[in-house]
Structures are given as C-alpha cells and as structure tokens.
Design a protein around this motif. Structure first.
Motif: not given
Length: 479
Positions: A388-395
């Motif tokens: 299970v991976r937590k993916v962070f979105v950088i904007a």
C-alpha cells in the motif's frame, strides 16, 4: 470515492444434461440455452461462485472503510464478447448462435450447502475441442457438478435448486439486450448482511431466468464471461465503492461557508483509531469566548485515525469583518487510546473574509494553471503486489513556482493500456486534500501484475484539464 475489489475464491459451471461433468478450471464461464440442430430440445447450465470477505471485514474493523460510507457492492463480470461487435448474432463453427435479448438472475446458494468444491475440470463436453475459445480438451467427471457438490455429497436438489425457480429469493436480475454486455449487479444489501454475519456466506448462483432455461429450440444460444482463472485483469469480482475523501478546510476557513475541521490520530506515526470518537469539540473565537460546543453524532469518524466536525460561522451584519485573520481554536476532549485517557487536544485556525470565497461582480476569474509532480511512487518503479503506497501530489502555480500549494477539485484515475485502448481500473475519483498536502492511497492488493498509469484531472472555473503525462509503475509478484 474509494474502491476495493473482492475476487472470487471458487467458481464452476453446473451443466444440466451432463450431471457429473465439471469445468471448474475453465478460463471462461460459458452459458447456453436452447437445443441442437438435430432436434428441438432444451439444455442449459448454471454458475456458482463464492468469495472470502475476511479482508473486507478487516478494512471495516480498522476504519479503512467505514461501513456507513459504503455506497455500493456490485458483482462485476466481463463479457468475452464485449471486445468485438462483429461477433454479435454470429454462429460459431459447431452451429451455436451467439445469444441476445435474455435475462439473468442471481440468488444465494441455500444455507446448509456451504461445503462445495470448485473441481479440476476444464473443457465443456462437445466431443473434441472448445473451438470458440481455443481451449484444449480436458473432460472431468467430478464435483462440483449438476448432481454432486463434493465427492461424497449430492446437492439437495440437482442443479442446486429444483425446477426453474431458485429456492432462495432472487436478489437481482439483469437484461442483456445485445448479449455482449458486461454483467453488473448491485448486491449491496446482501453483501452487508454477509459481512455482518447475518447471512451465511454459502456462495451465490447465477443463472438464466426460468423462461430461458425451459426454452425449446433447434438452436443452441451461447454467451460467456471471464472466470476467476482468466489470468487477465478481467477476473470477476465484487466491487465495493465508498465515499469519504479527506477535504480539510483548516487552512481555508471562511465565514458564511460550511468548513470541515479534522483531527488526525497516530501512534508511532501510524494511524490509530481512538477507543471512541471524542466526546466534545469546543470552538473558541478570537476573544477566547466559546462560540459552539459540538457533541454526539456531529463528531464523525471518516477513516482510520481520521475525525472531523463541520463548522459554520455566520457573518451576521458584517460582525466578523473586523476579526478575519484572527486566531480561533478547536479543542477536542474525551480522547482515549487503548483505554488511556489523554489530555484535550487544542488546535488552531484563522477565519477568512467571505469575499475571498464568493466572487460576485463583473469580473470572471481565469483558471489557475498548475504544474504537478508526485512522490511516494517513482516513475517506472516496480511495486510488490500487496503493498500500500501513499502518493503525494505536489502542486505549484505556473510562472510562480516558489511555494507549493494545496489544490481543490483535483482527481486521479488509475488505468492500464491495451494496444491503443485505455482501461480504467479506478475511474476518476477525488484526491485527498489534507491540512498541508494533496495525497492519495494506492492499494495494490487487488491489482494484477501489470503496468499501471496514474493520471490527474483538475477542474477550475468550469474548465476540466486532464494532465497528459501520467505516472507509470509496475505491480510485480516479487521484487
């Protein structure tokens, strides 16, 4: 919206007219009705399957899926004829007609007949070879079959139920107008009862409605779905859909708007559930005066270690205009972990003028343009199945990339490529907006070994922009 898939743990076809034949290992679930060209007869079959709800129950128990947030459980099976419309209405080389305009029904296998086996047979008994799907002939007489559910035990009634009407209540049904449609049946109520233990998990039986089983004709009509042995992404499953993306307003609390304030609970940096929801959330204003005390069902657990309250601050007569950007507090009381009562937790937020939220006038705002990047999964990375991976979105705002920003109305989808086609595994769903980050979670436990693509879509000022460069990764059995 979140999504989780529960795959079949066993399935097989029961053939009327071949009471001992088993096809439990076949990659295809083939149905038929009608007779043969040589005589006007009737022939048909039924399909039984079961699934293990252990992992789904664990997700309910842990709070990863809150039972009240589930919007549906749907039985999903992919038609083997859905890829080429030229097959509609065609006849195969052994004289069978592709079926159209028929109904299928779903019911429970009666309680007391839980113990049935899938079997080791493969092909249907057509004498030499299943030419329609190119399967090598492998005939097996053995359970489960029309007559027997194990080597020693017969079904109470041959074919699970007698006659052409299920013993148990019909749960749902679906019409197939063209005959190549995928099967999608809503079984939400039944699944919830199975998960809670109210209904025994004996398995389910999928069959043609009785009027088709009894149809006498000189044509055998057939159609098929992929079985659990397909070894492709088209394995049948129960798709659980649930609501509840995090939309944290702590950094953007406006007057005259309902705002959502979150509390996150962790133990050694891992999310942990409190023994119960906090007993009270006290809101104090800029002057340390109690604005409201929130209790009871208004304090909501949204997920594992995630709690929230909704807060509305009216700007009555402009009374708040002089107090924007001043500090307010929300104090969470009655916080208990592992039976240990902890001190009340005081958090802070500032309120903002509603002029920054409601744009009313003669000026239309231009859509904000962003650049995006990911971390948590590297482009091209290989991930072990089950991780299970937590993916962070950088904007970052284009042409002003100094600061990272938290973005509203951001969605993602997960898809695979087959030739020039893109096949959704998870359709567009909301990206979480946390206190200081946008993020999403990828659970690979229900993903097959394949290359996947993660794509973003942003909605701003009635403009939808699907970002052209997705993140790719591979799910593999072993690293």
């Amino acid at each position: 919206m979140g999504l989780y898939k529960t795959f079949f743990s066993a399935n097989t076809t029961l053939q009327e007219g071949a009471p001992l034949n088993n096809t439990g290992q076949n990659e295809v679930v083939e149905f038929w009705y009608g007779g043969a060209a040589s005589s006007a007869t009737t022939s048909y079959n039924r399909f039984i399957f079961r699934f293990d709800t252990t992992k789904l129950r664990e997700k309910y128990s842990s709070g990863e899926i809150m039972s009240g947030s589930v919007t549906s459980h749907k039985l999903s099976m992919t038609s083997t004829g859905s890829f080429d419309k030229r097959l509609l209405g065609q006849t195969d080389i052994i004289g069978r007609q592709r079926a159209s305009s028929f109904d299928m029904i779903l019911s429970l296998i009666p309680t007391g007949q839980t113990n049935w086996v899938e079997g080791v047979g493969n092909s249907f008994n057509y004498g030499s070879r299943n030419t329609d799907f190119g399967l090598t002939e492998k005939l097996t007489d053995g359970p489960s079959s029309w007559k027997k559910r194990t080597t020693l035990d017969n079904w109470e009634f041959e074919g699970v139920y007698s006659g052409n009407a299920p013993t148990e209540t019909i749960l749902t049904q679906q019409n197939f107008e063209l005959g190549n449609e995928n099967l999608s049946m809503d079984i939400t109520e039944t699944m919830e009862k199975i998960i809670s233990g109210e209904t025994a998990n004996s398995g389910l039986i999928l069959s043609l409605s009785g009027s088709y089983e009894t149809l006498t004709s000189t044509t055998r009509n057939f159609f098929g779905f992929f079985s659990r042995h397909t070894n492709t992404i088209y394995s049948p499953s129960i798709i659980t859909s649930f609501s509840g993306s995090v939309q944290d307003d702590r950094k953007r609390v406006y007057v005259d708007k309902t705002n959502r304030l979150y509390l996150y609970t962790q133990k050694n940096r891992d999310p942990i559930n409190l023994d119960s929801v906090p007993s009270e959330v006290t809101i104090r204003d800029y002057d340390d005066t109690i604005f409201s005390a929130i209790t009871g069902s208004s304090i909501v657990q949204q997920g594992k270690g995630i709690y929230y309250v909704d807060l509305f601050i009216p700007n009555s007569g402009g009374s708040m205009n002089d107090h924007t950007f001043e500090m307010w507090t929300d104090t969470w009381s009655g916080v208990t972990v592992d039976t240990i009562p902890l001190p009340a937790v005081e958090l802070e937020f500032t309120i903002k003028d509603n002029k920054n939220y409601f744009n009313i006038g003669n000026n239309l705002e231009e859509p904000v343009q962003y650049g995006f990047s990911f971390y948590g999964i590297s482009n091209g990375e290989k991930i072990k199945q089950g991780d299970v991976r937590k993916v962070f979105v950088i904007a970052q705002v284009k042409y002003n990339p100094e600061d990272d920003v938290i973005v509203d109305n951001l969605q993602y989808r997960l898809y695979i490529r087959q030739g020039r086609n893109q096949i959704d595994i998870i359709p567009f769903t909301d990206v979480n907006r946390g206190f200081n980050q946008n993020y999403l979670t990828i659970d690979t436990s229900f993903l097959f070994q394949h290359e996947y693509f993660l794509q973003l879509k942003l909605t701003s000022n009635d403009v939808e922009i699907t970002l052209p460069e997705p993140l790719s990764f591979q799910v593999v059995e072993e690293l």
